[in-house]
Motif scaffolding. Structure first.
Motif, short mmCIF file in Angstrom:
data_model
loop_
_atom_site.label_atom_id
_atom_site.label_comp_id
_atom_site.label_asym_id
_atom_site.label_seq_id
_atom_site.Cartn_x
_atom_site.Cartn_y
_atom_site.Cartn_z
N THR A 212 0.81 -1.23 0.00
CA THR A 212 0.00 0.00 0.00
C THR A 212 0.83 1.27 0.00
O THR A 212 0.30 2.37 0.19
CB THR A 212 -0.87 0.03 1.28
OG1 THR A 212 0.00 -0.03 2.42
CG2 THR A 212 -1.85 -1.13 1.33
N ASP A 244 -0.24 4.33 7.40
CA ASP A 244 -0.90 5.46 6.73
C ASP A 244 -0.66 5.44 5.21
O ASP A 244 -0.99 6.41 4.53
CB ASP A 244 -0.41 6.79 7.33
CG ASP A 244 1.10 6.94 7.27
OD1 ASP A 244 1.77 6.07 6.66
OD2 ASP A 244 1.62 7.92 7.84
N LYS A 258 -4.96 3.83 8.03
CA LYS A 258 -5.84 3.56 6.88
C LYS A 258 -6.30 2.12 6.79
O LYS A 258 -7.02 1.76 5.86
CB LYS A 258 -5.11 3.95 5.58
CG LYS A 258 -4.97 5.46 5.40
CD LYS A 258 -4.71 5.79 3.94
CE LYS A 258 -4.73 7.30 3.72
NZ LYS A 258 -4.41 7.64 2.33
#
Lengths: 309, 309
Positions: A212, A244, A258
């Motif tokens: 990510t 994050d 997140k």
């Protein structure tokens, strides 16, 4: 990621913890086993080689492996796998520019397999290595063909060693860096194809904070979905962390971020990965006080257990 | 800390850089030497054992030591000392609960001394070790007497090995943790007394982000002043970093923080430490892009050079 209806009939996703949180603190099985079992209420563990250096002499390793096996059994803990930790990850391992250093890193893994076998741990894995950065700070988009061929040859050799030790599976953990390998879904697929048929199967253990990482993949990368969707047939374990998407944070879930554990469970089920164990992997600064780590991990474990159940 | 008038006549403080910023990126002398000399404009370095593992076989170490010596000379770089890096610091070293593991850590240092001698580096140091945390997360205020005695005995033995290798000085780097040692000014003084007269002198290398760590020392700790004031006779090197006093940040000086380079220089001069070299020690996340690290270090080096000149 929350478009599926979660019912009482869905499959429970196995959840455990990587012993990264124990580094330099709860370094022996008599310390970490009761913490995992009683304080965190977990019975599934991924061991970290930060707690036992494969280059220790055999006599020390044999004693520590026997104690690990004994204590895990006594505590009712399954040790699913053993993974490279911070110490060994600090080195360039199998992609060091000096091939003699690569040989040493290969020998390190052979000794790691031996320790795992003695401790009753059937799977070993981690990131494979890193090429150096260039003088101007730029980084190659792809690994040099000779370096890649050398890496794949080493992976085949390593699988032979793993087989001789009776291991069941080896893992590659993709990392979000051009200097490491693989860092894209396509590279991971190619590598899995190139090591197919090895003496012991090589599989992937993606990490929620790696796949990510927006500075590398951009803001529209689809988070973990493309990794899980396109590679589900070769993924048999997953690392989870709070992050994050801006750095590879390895936060626990008391920190805002997140990653939503319920949406994570839904995604794993939707991509056919509900049988793959998910391991929380968190790192704390060495100077962080130990008491607050345990408190944060109690809350984190409870939250993830509930979300994945 | 800014009450002294800095004039054109003050002594210039030697300034260099620890190679921590090179870890996994610029891992060979042919990579780091030109960066240090040409890009950062520095000629003083503290080597990091993250770039050469003392447990590599002799043949590899000998070759890397010779190349380091050759490249440093060719580039006009003085390598003042070699320090333990992130990889070895991840372990409990000389204070592991298993005394056989302590023996291995002692052997690691003996091999580190041998490498340094071959590379033409006269000083070696770093943190000494850590005892484990307790099951409930609390930490002892003081090291067990037997553990302390064992540690001091090992330090005396290590100094004998260092002398045999022709080294000039060994360093202890105090860290801000109750599990490590020493973490107070009084403990550091006691340890220096207890190793006085060793075959090669043990000295201190305090770190700006360690002595200022408020979660351990409280808000009224006086920052680095008590360390420098009370221990000036046994301090012969200093680590500097930008930090917020809340964690051991090891930021560069493009990040806002509580360390003012000009005030730092004034404090070092006022406490009689202007002759001790100051080394910038910064760590970046592995996934941080290499280009921006070099840009930040150019600005940081220029600022510190000016402040310490």
């Amino acid at each position: 990621m929350t478009d599926d209806v979660v019912t009482g009939d869905v499959q429970s996703i196995p959840f455990g913890i990587n012993l990264s949180f124990c580094v330099k603190r709860w370094v022996t099985p008599e310390l970490w086993a009761p913490l995992v079992r009683e304080r965190l209420g977990l019975d599934l563990v991924q061991f970290s080689y930060d707690l036992a250096d494969p280059m220790w002499p055999d006599a020390i390793l044999d004693r520590h492996a026997a104690e690990l096996r004994r204590q895990a059994q006594a505590s009712g803990i399954t040790v699913h796998s053993a993974f490279i930790g911070l110490a060994h990850y600090t080195f360039n391992q199998l992609l060091h520019p000096d091939h003699d250093v690569r040989d040493y890193a290969e020998q390190w893994l052979v000794r790691a397999y031996r320790f795992a076998a003695l401790a009753g741990i059937a799977r070993v894995g981690g990131p494979l290595g890193a090429i150096p950065a260039r003088l101007d700070g730029t980084e190659a988009e792809a690994l040099d063909a000779a370096d890649y061929a050398d890496l794949v040859a080493r992976m085949h050799r390593l699988a032979e060693h793993a087989k001789a030790e009776g291991l069941a599976e080896l893992y590659v953990e993709p990392t979000p860096m051009r200097r490491e390998w693989p860092w894209t879904v396509a590279q991971a697929r190619r590598m899995m194809d190139d090591v197919a048929g090895s003496a012991v199967p090589w599989r992937l253990c993606p990490d929620w904070g790696h796949g990510t990482f927006e500075p590398l993949y951009g803001p529209d990368h689809g988070a973990m979905e493309p990794w899980f969707r396109d590679l589900a047939d070769v993924i048999t374990a997953v690392h989870i962390q709070q992050t994050d998407f801006l750095l590879d944070r390895h936060w626990d879930f008391t920190v805002p971020g997140k990653v939503d554990p319920v949406a994570a469970a839904t995604l794993l089920r939707r991509t056919g990965l509900a049988a793959a164990p998910v391991f929380l992997e968190v790192f704390y600064p060495f100077e962080h006080d130990s008491g607050s780590i345990l408190t944060a991990l109690e809350a984190t474990s409870a939250r993830l257990k509930q979300a994945l159940a």
